[in-house]
Scaffold this motif. Structure first.
Motif, short mmCIF file in Angstrom:
data_model
loop_
_atom_site.label_atom_id
_atom_site.label_comp_id
_atom_site.label_asym_id
_atom_site.label_seq_id
_atom_site.Cartn_x
_atom_site.Cartn_y
_atom_site.Cartn_z
N ALA A 129 -58.61 1.90 11.91
CA ALA A 129 -58.93 3.35 13.04
C ALA A 129 -57.06 3.06 12.09
CB ALA A 129 -58.64 2.65 13.70
N VAL A 134 -57.44 7.32 13.01
CA VAL A 134 -58.39 8.27 14.15
C VAL A 134 -58.10 7.34 15.55
CG1 VAL A 134 -59.91 8.85 12.77
CG2 VAL A 134 -60.44 6.54 12.93
N VAL A 136 -60.29 4.87 18.78
CA VAL A 136 -61.61 4.62 19.11
C VAL A 136 -61.22 3.71 20.25
CG1 VAL A 136 -62.61 2.34 19.01
CG2 VAL A 136 -61.44 3.72 17.03
N CYS A 151 -71.36 3.86 16.61
CA CYS A 151 -70.18 3.98 17.28
C CYS A 151 -70.77 5.36 17.27
CB CYS A 151 -69.15 4.65 15.51
SG CYS A 151 -67.46 5.66 15.86
N SER A 153 -70.20 9.59 19.59
CA SER A 153 -69.62 10.47 19.37
C SER A 153 -68.21 10.23 20.56
CB SER A 153 -70.33 11.53 19.45
OG SER A 153 -70.12 11.20 21.23
N GLY A 155 -65.79 7.56 20.94
CA GLY A 155 -65.15 6.77 20.85
C GLY A 155 -65.46 5.76 21.11
N ILE A 157 -67.24 2.00 20.24
CA ILE A 157 -67.46 1.54 18.91
C ILE A 157 -67.80 -0.79 19.62
CG2 ILE A 157 -67.28 0.19 16.49
CD1 ILE A 157 -65.28 2.20 16.10
N VAL A 179 -65.77 2.22 12.09
CA VAL A 179 -64.91 2.94 11.76
C VAL A 179 -64.47 4.53 11.44
CG1 VAL A 179 -62.42 3.43 11.54
CG2 VAL A 179 -63.20 0.94 12.64
N HIS A 181 -67.24 6.28 10.70
CA HIS A 181 -67.72 7.32 11.69
C HIS A 181 -67.44 7.73 12.41
CE1 HIS A 181 -71.97 6.92 9.97
NE2 HIS A 181 -72.50 5.13 9.94
N ARG A 182 -65.79 7.66 12.51
CA ARG A 182 -64.79 8.44 13.94
C ARG A 182 -64.57 9.94 12.99
NH1 ARG A 182 -64.91 9.28 17.39
NH2 ARG A 182 -62.77 9.56 18.54
N THR A 183 -64.76 9.24 11.57
CA THR A 183 -64.49 10.80 10.71
C THR A 183 -65.83 11.53 10.38
OG1 THR A 183 -62.33 9.61 9.65
CG2 THR A 183 -64.12 11.52 8.81
#
Length: 224
Positions: A129, A134, A136, A151, A153, A155, A157, A179, A181-183
């Motif tokens: 991250a 990003v 988490v 993941c 939305s 945050g 995981i 991770v 997927h956070r982007t």
């Protein structure tokens, strides 16, 4: 005759997926939210040969009992019990040893594996991250049957604790995937490019290892 097929819709599924639950033998057809059921079910029912092979290849249960051999971070290790040892398991000379009463030994081993998994996955998630810039909000572990990580939305995981049984490079490939997927909350080209950047190479071999060894990983700790 093909056993009944359970149809499940998943909000993030992009294509249909047929799977066999190693623990129960249940056959599951996972579909995207709006995919028509009829054609997908007819396709699944036509996969009788694959289903038969998958059912035949189910790994036998491997309880967490003294004398058993399990995978731990990709290496085979033995399980041992010694009443003179502390209740909390420890890794010593290629064995995971736990003391205390024999009753509850299996639960103590699994709790320890879950705790180690959460500690390591939390640290690796924080590392990826930070590299990705990003945040988490939370890392958690569970025992999902069909996914190694997810993941949200928000945050959060979540991982399968069984990743601690897999080789470290396989585990880290999964962490990079979640991770990323956070982007990108999709599986498009930009997402896969970011996974490769975070992981440092193409994670396809590690993803293939998970697919090939999924049933074995899910057999550990099972009684029946």
């Amino acid at each position: 005759m093909i056993p009944p097929i359970e149809v499940v819709r998943h909000p993030r599924a992009r294509q249909m997926r047929l799977s066999v639950d190693n623990a129960t033998g249940a056959i599951r057809l996972t579909l995207p939210p709006r995919a028509p059921v009829g054609p997908a079910l007819r396709w699944a029912e036509g996969q009788g040969e694959w289903i038969a092979r998958a059912l035949a290849n189910r790994a036998p249960p491997q309880p967490f009992e003294p004398g058993a051999t399990i995978l731990y971070q990709g290496e085979e290790v033995g399980l041992d019990w010694d009443s003179g040892f502390p209740r909390t398991p420890l890794l010593d000379d290629g064995k995971i040893i736990a003391g205390g009463p024999r009753e509850g030994y299996e639960r103590r081993i699994e709790r320890w594996l879950r705790r180690v998994a959460l500690d390591i996955l939390s640290a690796e998630t924080a590392d990826y991250a930070a590299r990705s810039g990003v945040s988490v909000s939370k890392v958690a572990v569970g025992d999902p049957k069909g996914r190694w990580g997810s993941c949200a939305s928000s945050g959060v995981i979540r991982y399968s604790w069984r990743l601690i049984l897999a080789p470290p490079e396989v585990r880290r490939a999964t962490v990079a995937h979640e991770v990323a997927h956070r982007t990108h909350m999709n599986h498009g080209p930009a997402f896969h490019a970011l996974v490769r950047t975070l992981y440092g190479r193409d994670p396809a071999p590690q993803r293939a290892w998970l697919r090939a060894n999924a049933m074995r990983l899910h057999s550990f700790g099972r009684i029946s």
